[in-house]
Design a protein around this motif. Structure first.
Motif, PDB file in Angstrom:
ATOM      1  N   VAL A 181       0.803  -1.504   0.037  1.00 28.72           N
ATOM      2  CA  VAL A 181       0.402  -0.744   0.200  1.00 28.72           C
ATOM      3  C   VAL A 181       0.684   1.014   0.098  1.00 28.72           C
ATOM      4  CG1 VAL A 181      -1.511   1.441   1.587  1.00 28.72           C
ATOM      5  CG2 VAL A 181      -2.215  -1.394   1.479  1.00 28.72           C
ATOM      6  N   LEU A 298      -9.554   2.077   4.967  1.00 36.27           N
ATOM      7  CA  LEU A 298      -8.572   0.544   4.331  1.00 36.27           C
ATOM      8  C   LEU A 298      -9.454  -0.433   3.835  1.00 36.27           C
ATOM      9  CD1 LEU A 298      -4.661   1.216   4.889  1.00 36.27           C
ATOM     10  CD2 LEU A 298      -5.647   1.849   3.420  1.00 36.27           C
ATOM     11  N   LEU A 301     -12.544   0.365   2.152  1.00 30.77           N
ATOM     12  CA  LEU A 301     -11.865   0.789   0.085  1.00 30.77           C
ATOM     13  C   LEU A 301     -11.029  -1.025   0.041  1.00 30.77           C
ATOM     14  CD1 LEU A 301     -10.178   4.009   1.227  1.00 30.77           C
ATOM     15  CD2 LEU A 301     -12.426   3.436   0.367  1.00 30.77           C
ATOM     16  N   LYS A 302     -11.338  -1.664   0.723  1.00 31.43           N
ATOM     17  CA  LYS A 302     -10.782  -3.077   0.206  1.00 31.43           C
ATOM     18  C   LYS A 302      -9.305  -2.570  -0.078  1.00 31.43           C
ATOM     19  CE  LYS A 302     -14.255  -4.650   1.440  1.00 31.43           C
ATOM     20  NZ  LYS A 302     -14.444  -5.796   2.537  1.00 31.43           N
ATOM     21  N   LYS A 303      -8.080  -1.904  -0.304  1.00 35.97           N
ATOM     22  CA  LYS A 303      -7.355  -2.120   0.187  1.00 35.97           C
ATOM     23  C   LYS A 303      -6.126  -3.006   0.070  1.00 35.97           C
ATOM     24  CE  LYS A 303      -7.683   2.747  -1.841  1.00 35.97           C
ATOM     25  NZ  LYS A 303      -6.672   3.713  -1.209  1.00 35.97           N
ATOM     26  N   ILE A 304      -6.601  -3.541   1.270  1.00 37.65           N
ATOM     27  CA  ILE A 304      -6.350  -4.753   1.977  1.00 37.65           C
ATOM     28  C   ILE A 304      -6.951  -5.757   2.429  1.00 37.65           C
ATOM     29  CG2 ILE A 304      -4.364  -5.622   3.823  1.00 37.65           C
ATOM     30  CD1 ILE A 304      -3.419  -3.302   4.251  1.00 37.65           C
TER      31      ILE A 304
END
Length: 338
Positions: A181, A298, A301-304
């Motif tokens: 990220v 995070l 937002l489905k960043k991880i």
């Protein structure tokens, strides 16, 4: 209610009364709580940094509330340690060193059918509502992910950096995910478990090494044209892990001490190497509310995708089996549910 408590160094499943609330408190019904390595260290008498209360990664449902903005049925994450934000340490940017920080906790701990979140925590942002697209299992990762976010902010990861992570357990792999990220370049991990070494590839690590089978420092230097890593992240607490991270970083590089060392840890290390090679050592301990909010963002937002790390789930009544599996090393993240 059923609760896991620490008695004479052993985790015991007990029947306890449901905590009674005072003004400003809330009662949460636990739905998921991560089993952390620090929980196991507390059971083994090796943890040096906190109260002997088990379960600090919980998510659940508000069962009872004394504050207007939290209603029964709300899905939430609860933070166990919350600073005052007013003392010298807080104002100087060291909130986890606040004298009140470790005095706060969940009652009787996150591994309980119900737990009380004290007014101190609630008032200072220690409860976060979970959006509908964040599951309870994901909510159980907010606290550990928050500690990773704070740690990487402290050590600084620059775009394109080569990152070497000692320890490919749940925290080490969260570091790998967060490093991506933060736009890190090449990511290398090491571990003593074949299972974890291979598992690291599943979450996108570029190279994973078994420290029982190869000279990890030599391999890291080969993979970096002889330089060493820009940043070493030590996500394990053993002396050998710390030494490996120190020796594998490049001249002018940065070392993050993240895994909690065992009591009595002493290093056989030539300190002159730090100065001669201008190596920076940064430690990071725990997280505060700006970090938990960022972690939740995070996840929302489905960043991880932290669910990739869950290898086992156990009901509260099978806590002993959960600990056994976690100790064996053929697991990554173990989730306790009720």
């Amino acid at each position: 209610m059923k609760s896991i408590v620490l008695e004479n160094g052993k985790a015991v499943l007990k029947e306890l009364p449901i905590p009674k609330l005072q003004e400003g408190d809330v009662l949460v019904k636990m739905k998921a709580c991560g089993l952390c390595g620090t929980d196991i260290e507390k059971m083994c008498g090796q943890y040096t940094a906190s109260q002997p209360i088990l379960g600090h990664e919980p998510a659940g449902i508000i069962a009872e509330s004394t504050v207007d903005w939290l209603k029964p049925g709300d899905r939430v994450f609860a933070h166990h340690h919350v600073p005052c934000y007013e003392c010298y340490y807080c104002k100087k940017g060291s909130p986890t060193m606040c004298p009140y920080y470790r005095k706060t906790n969940l009652d009787p701990g996150g591994f309980s059918e119900y737990f009380r979140v004290p007014a101190w925590n609630v008032k200072r942002g220690g409860i976060l509502k979970l959006p509908v697209n964040v599951s309870f299992d994901e909510g159980a990762f907010i606290e550990p992910l928050a500690t990773v976010i704070r740690a990487q902010r402290r050590v600084r990861i620059d775009e394109g950096d080569t990152i070497f992570i000692v320890g490919a357990g749940p925290m080490g792999l969260l570091h790998a995910m967060m490093a991506k990220v933060n736009k890190a370049g090449f990511i290398i991990t090491s571990d003593i478990s074949d299972f974890r070494v291979e598992f690291a590839y599943k979450i996108g690590v570029d190279y994973s090494l078994n420290s029982k089978k190869v000279d990890v420092v030599e391999e890291v230097r080969k993979l970096t044209d002889g330089r060493g890593a820009d940043v070493s992240i030590i996500a394990a607490g053993s002396p050998s892990a710390i030494l490996t991270g120190l020796k594998a970083v490049r001249r002018g590089g940065r070392v993050l001490l993240f895994g909690v060392p065992y009591k009595g840890t002493i290093l056989n290390y030539d300190i002159s190497d730090l100065l001669n090679n201008e190596i920076s050592i940064i430690s990071s301990n725990a997280a505060v509310e700006e970090d938990t909010r960022e972690a939740l963002n995070l996840l929302a937002l489905k960043k991880i995708d932290v669910t990739k790390l869950i290898t086992h789930r156990f009901p509260l009544t099978e806590f002993e089996n959960a600990v056994r599996v976690a100790k064996e090393g053929n697991s990554i993240k173990v989730i306790i549910y009720d």
